[in-house]
Design an enzyme around this catalytic site. Sequence first.
Site, PDB file in Angstrom:
ATOM      1  N   ALA A 122       0.822  -1.118  -0.097  1.00 42.35           N
ATOM      2  CA  ALA A 122      -0.301   0.159   0.020  1.00 42.35           C
ATOM      3  C   ALA A 122       0.674   1.074  -0.038  1.00 42.35           C
ATOM      4  O   ALA A 122       0.281   1.816   0.217  1.00 42.35           O
ATOM      5  CB  ALA A 122      -1.163   0.071   1.215  1.00 42.35           C
ATOM      6  N   ASN A 180       0.537  -3.824   8.195  1.00 34.04           N
ATOM      7  CA  ASN A 180       1.634  -4.023   7.401  1.00 34.04           C
ATOM      8  C   ASN A 180       3.144  -3.839   6.656  1.00 34.04           C
ATOM      9  O   ASN A 180       4.236  -3.929   6.078  1.00 34.04           O
ATOM     10  CB  ASN A 180       0.936  -5.331   6.198  1.00 34.04           C
ATOM     11  CG  ASN A 180       0.685  -6.932   6.136  1.00 34.04           C
ATOM     12  OD1 ASN A 180       1.617  -7.407   7.926  1.00 34.04           O
ATOM     13  ND2 ASN A 180       0.148  -6.949   5.987  1.00 34.04           N
ATOM     14  N   HIS A 210      -1.269   7.043   4.461  1.00 33.24           N
ATOM     15  CA  HIS A 210      -0.024   6.224   5.260  1.00 33.24           C
ATOM     16  C   HIS A 210       1.351   7.634   5.161  1.00 33.24           C
ATOM     17  O   HIS A 210       1.037   8.061   3.129  1.00 33.24           O
ATOM     18  CB  HIS A 210       0.806   5.164   3.951  1.00 33.24           C
ATOM     19  CG  HIS A 210      -0.154   4.089   4.534  1.00 33.24           C
ATOM     20  ND1 HIS A 210      -0.392   3.275   5.855  1.00 33.24           N
ATOM     21  CD2 HIS A 210      -0.902   3.152   3.968  1.00 33.24           C
ATOM     22  CE1 HIS A 210      -1.082   2.595   5.487  1.00 33.24           C
ATOM     23  NE2 HIS A 210      -1.173   2.224   4.897  1.00 33.24           N
TER      24      HIS A 210
END
Length: 259
Positions: A122, A180, A210
Site C-alpha cells: 500500500a 503491514n 500512509h
Amino acid sequence: MNIGIVGAGAIGNFLMKEINHNGVGEMRIQSVFVRDQIKYQNLEHQFNIKVFDRLDAFLDSGIDIVVEAANIAAVHDLFPKILSEKDVVLISIGALADEDFLHKMNDLAETYKRTIHLPTGAVGGLDLLQNAHTCGGVTSVSLTTRKPAQTLIDEYVSKEVVVFDGHASEAIKQFPKNINVSIILSLAGVGIEQTNVTIIADPTVENNIHTIDIEGSFGSASLSVTNNPLAENPKTSHLAAMSVLGTLDHMTKRIKLGG
C-alpha cells in the site's frame, strides 16, 4: 510464466481477472490451492484454471512461481514446503515480523536457491529507502498511518486520536492486522526496532493514509499515499492488489526498473 496462487479471496480473484481475462503481461494463472476444493470448483470454468486441495499436486501442476494470497497462518504452515520447490511472492508480509521465521525462510531460500518476492503493497518510495540504506546513509525512518476511526477503536470520537506512537516492533504486536506497511518499511530500511510508527484513528477520513518520512546522508524524502479500497473487498487496498500484479509483470520484462 505459469503462476499458482494460494488462496481464492479478493486479491486472488483480482489477479485471475486481470491476468487470465484481461491478458496482463506474459503470464497465466494456471493453478489455485485452497482448503475446500468443492467450494471453489466454479473458479475452474470462470478463469480456465485448475483448483487443488492437495499441496503436492498443486506444486506439480506445471507452475513456475507461487503467489500467497491467503493469510499469515498459511505462510507459516505452507510456505517453508513451497519455498523448497518454487520461488514465491508473499502478500501477508506480517508473517516475517517473526524474526525466527524470517531467518528460517531466508535459510531455505539460500539452501534451495529460491527467491522470495515482497510486493510493496500500500505504499511507495521503497526503492529510495533501499538504495539509501545500501550505502548505510539512512538515519531516520518514520511512518504515520491515519485510518478511519471505527477501524481502529470501538468508541465514538469526534476528533483524531493517536492510538500508538513507538517503534515498529511494538506496533506489529499491538496492531498485527493494521500495520503491514511498517513491516515492509522495516525490511527495506533500518529494521523494526529503529522504524518509528504513529497510528492515528481519524473520524474525518474514509480511506487509509500512509505518510513516510526518511532522512539520511542523501537528504530527506516525504511521501504520502491515500489508498482507495478494492472494489471486490473494501478491507483490501486497491494499491496492494495492484502491487502484486506489478511485481509479477516486472519478472517477465527484459528491461527492468530498479531491483
